[in-house]
Enzyme design. Structure first.
Site, PDB file in Angstrom:
ATOM      1  N   GLU A 308       0.887  -1.147   0.058  1.00 38.19           N
ATOM      2  CA  GLU A 308       0.179   0.024  -0.080  1.00 38.19           C
ATOM      3  C   GLU A 308       0.777   1.311  -0.144  1.00 38.19           C
ATOM      4  OE1 GLU A 308      -3.243   0.091  -0.532  1.00 38.19           O
ATOM      5  OE2 GLU A 308      -3.070  -2.211  -0.710  1.00 38.19           O
ATOM      6  N   TRP A 311       1.863   1.900  -3.256  1.00 42.45           N
ATOM      7  CA  TRP A 311       0.733   2.575  -4.206  1.00 42.45           C
ATOM      8  C   TRP A 311       0.717   3.939  -4.135  1.00 42.45           C
ATOM      9  CZ3 TRP A 311      -2.577   1.168  -7.993  1.00 42.45           C
ATOM     10  CH2 TRP A 311      -2.831   0.204  -8.182  1.00 42.45           C
ATOM     11  N   TRP A 340     -21.290  12.819 -19.046  1.00 45.94           N
ATOM     12  CA  TRP A 340     -21.652  12.475 -17.648  1.00 45.94           C
ATOM     13  C   TRP A 340     -23.025  13.349 -17.297  1.00 45.94           C
ATOM     14  CZ3 TRP A 340     -18.403   9.304 -15.608  1.00 45.94           C
ATOM     15  CH2 TRP A 340     -16.935   9.597 -15.905  1.00 45.94           C
ATOM     16  N   ASN A 375     -10.787   3.002   3.440  1.00 49.23           N
ATOM     17  CA  ASN A 375     -10.365   2.876   1.855  1.00 49.23           C
ATOM     18  C   ASN A 375     -11.353   1.903   1.017  1.00 49.23           C
ATOM     19  OD1 ASN A 375      -8.429   2.993  -0.558  1.00 49.23           O
ATOM     20  ND2 ASN A 375      -8.403   0.572  -0.081  1.00 49.23           N
ATOM     21  N   TRP A 393     -15.956  12.187 -12.387  1.00 48.74           N
ATOM     22  CA  TRP A 393     -15.234  12.009 -11.234  1.00 48.74           C
ATOM     23  C   TRP A 393     -14.590  13.135 -10.574  1.00 48.74           C
ATOM     24  CZ3 TRP A 393      -9.863  13.098 -12.165  1.00 48.74           C
ATOM     25  CH2 TRP A 393      -9.573  13.495 -13.343  1.00 48.74           C
ATOM     26  N   TRP A 416      -9.394   8.236  -7.575  1.00 50.60           N
ATOM     27  CA  TRP A 416     -10.732   8.704  -8.355  1.00 50.60           C
ATOM     28  C   TRP A 416     -10.525   8.109  -9.763  1.00 50.60           C
ATOM     29  CZ3 TRP A 416     -15.506   9.813  -7.291  1.00 50.60           C
ATOM     30  CH2 TRP A 416     -15.864  10.247  -5.935  1.00 50.60           C
TER      31      TRP A 416
END
Ligand SMILES: Cc1cc2nc3c(=O)[nH]c(=O)nc-3n(C[C@H](O)[C@H](O)[C@H](O)COP(=O)(O)OP(=O)(O)OC[C@H]3O[C@@H](n4cnc5c(N)ncnc54)[C@H](O)[C@@H]3O)c2cc1C
Length: 496
Positions: A308, A311, A340, A375, A393, A416
């Site tokens: 993580e 990441w 959208w 998360n 988004w 996102w």
């Protein structure tokens, strides 16, 4: 500027100024450490730019956390007789000239700072270097926010990595199992060290940009009328290190526990990592110790947590390798074609946690009430907004920035774009999270929902995930099966 060799006998030979940003700690701070080692006299400065912060979407929570952490750091530095000046400007554009003025006034020989990577921060830092070069003051930007400099790890063809797994593999190959030894705190200076630097009030009289650190975010007025949710988060370096120590006792269970929002199975270190109260190396060191000094192997919990942290590293590198993500653009250009939805009603219900989908509402209320969200739920609500409600988004990204106490451009944008399938190494567009299945799987008893959606508190574990029509709780805003189908069709028809 006064000639350095004209300084009186007994005056410090080399005067260093450390420009603090999101690295608000004494221990293991690369710029502070290097300045401490190489300078006889040492001071620090922080520059607030509320107009730019606002334009970047920073909300009250993250700003309050930052300012309070800064106050504690000022106290810590004062104990070592190192002054910390606070400069208030409105925008990044004003920084180079103002900083050059202060550097000149303080007769500084070198400016050090830890590098920041989003595009506007990089432009600001280049402009500062140019302004200080004009007055012959060198600037040193250090690698500190990341484990290795972004841009330094590339594929065989020399490009930045677009996919996490090969990035992780290459990182481990390059780094091996060498430890990340945290750097010591700056040494305490004698009382006489204070005489080398003017009081901030003196500077303020001559330069009305220097002031004391604002006491509250209300005073600061970052988001007028906003609420200050972060009181429940203890701030500062000592608090961050306590979180790290607490988590070291749970890290072995991280793999089993990290997906359940009702359990405190994750570290909650993100606010501290983002304002820099805790360093990434301190985190890695703790996890490597728990993992016999290795990135992979031994403890699955520690190994997963290290992943993580990588990441986080991956997204920081992505911002440098692919700066278009800083320009409000999707990583995959074809996703600009998505039609959208413009429904304000749907967006407002999502923000307020009133969609009628309990796990989504509980998650959004956790965000609104505490400034933090688990998360697993960040993925669920982001998928719900962008796929089921088909809302851009970027609106969700901005709302998160405004609310999160751990708001960080790289991680937030990465998260996102991952959830919206617009990013690199994103979730495939045909894999849409079903919020009801996620709820049953990760909050099986419904305890997390009950904690944040009191309207549903009396429902059984069987009913709470998808409740029958109920007085005082909204009906679902959309049918998740139909809306999932619509999203998949939209994405499948994008022309590359
Ligand atoms: C839509 C979305 C938005 C997000 N926005 C942010 C944000 O603004 N700031 C932020 O720090 N994280 C963000 N994340 C990543 C992640 O959700 C948080 O870092 C994590 O929930 C923080 O809790 P923790 O400290 O207990 O994490 P832990 O599980 O204990 O992980 C330790 C640390 O690793 C890093 N990390 C973990 N997961 C990720 C990830 N997926 N991406 C990047 N870094 C990660 C964080 O620094 C975290 O503190 C976002 C994720 C999504 C899906």
């Amino acid at each position: 500027m006064a000639e350095k060799n004209s300084r009186s006998a007994g005056a410090p030979k080399r005067r260093g100024l450390v420009w603090l940003r999101n690295d608000l700690r004494c221990a293991d701070n690369t710029a502070l450490y290097r300045a401490d080692k190489s300078c006889d006299a040492l001071a620090a400065i922080f520059i607030a730019c509320p107009q730019t912060w606002r334009s970047h979407g920073d909300g009250d929570n993250v700003v309050a956390f930052r300012l309070r952490s800064l106050q504690l750091l000022q106290d810590e530095l004062a104990k070592r007789n190192i002054p910390l000046y606070f400069l208030e400007l409105s925008s990044f554009e004003q920084v180079p000239a103002a900083l050059a003025q202060v550097v000149h006034k303080l007769d500084v020989d070198v400016l050090l700072a830890n590098a920041e990577y989003p595009l506007n921060e990089q432009k600001r830092d280049q402009a500062v270097r140019a302004a200080l070069t004009d007055i012959a003051v060198p600037v040193e930007y250090c690698t500190d926010r990341t484990l290795i400099p972004p841009g330094s790890l590339t594929t065989n063809s020399g490009d930045g990595f677009k996919v996490f797994t090969p990035f992780k593999r290459a990182f481990i190959v390059r780094h091996g199992d060498a430890p990340f030894d945290p750097l010591p705190t700056p040494r305490a200076r004698p009382d006489t060290h204070r005489d080398f630097w003017p009081e901030w009030q003196v500077l303020e009289a001559e330069n009305n940009l220097v002031r004391s650190i604002p006491k509250t975010v209300g005073d600061y007025d970052v988001v007028p009328g906003g609420t200050d949710n972060v009181l429940e988060w203890p701030v500062g370096e000592a608090a961050g290190l306590r979180y790290l120590e607490d988590f070291s006792t749970k890290i072995a269970d991280y793999l089993e526990q990290r997906d359940f929002p009702g359990i405190e199975g994750t570290s909650r270190l993100s606010p501290y990592l983002n304002c820099g109260a805790v360093s990434i190396r301190q985190c890695v060191q703790m996890a490597l110790e728990e993992n016999s000094g290795r990135w992979v192997g031994k403890s699955e919990g520690a190994g997963t947590w290290l992943s993580e942290l990588l990441w986080r590293e991956f997204y920081q590198h992505l911002v440098v390798n692919f700066p278009r993500v800083c320009r409000n653009q999707p990583f995959k250009p074809e996703t600009e074609q998505v039609p959208w939805s413009r429904s304000e009603h749907d967006f407002e219900r999502w923000c307020a946690g009133e969609t009628g989908v309990p796990i989504v509402d509980a998650a959004m209320r956790q965000l609104n009430q505490t400034g933090w969200m688990h998360n697993r739920l960040r993925m669920v609500v982001a998928s719900f907004l962008t796929k089921n409600l088909l809302i851009d988004w970027r609106r969700g990204e901005r709302y998160f920035m405004q609310q999160l106490v751990d708001a960080d451009f790289a991680a937030n944008n990465g998260g996102w774009q991952w959830a919206a399938s617009t990013g690199t190494d994103a979730v495939p567009y045909f894999r849409v999270f079903n919020p009801y299945s996620q709820s049953k799987k990760f909050d099986a008893e419904g305890d997390f929902i009950r904690a944040y959606v009191p309207e549903l508190a009396k429902l059984s574990a069987r009913d709470i995930h998808c409740p029958p029509p109920l007085q005082g709780y909204p009906q679902p805003i959309c049918n998740v099966t139909d809306s999932r189908k619509r999203a998949i069709e939209v994405f499948a028809n994008l022309k590359s």
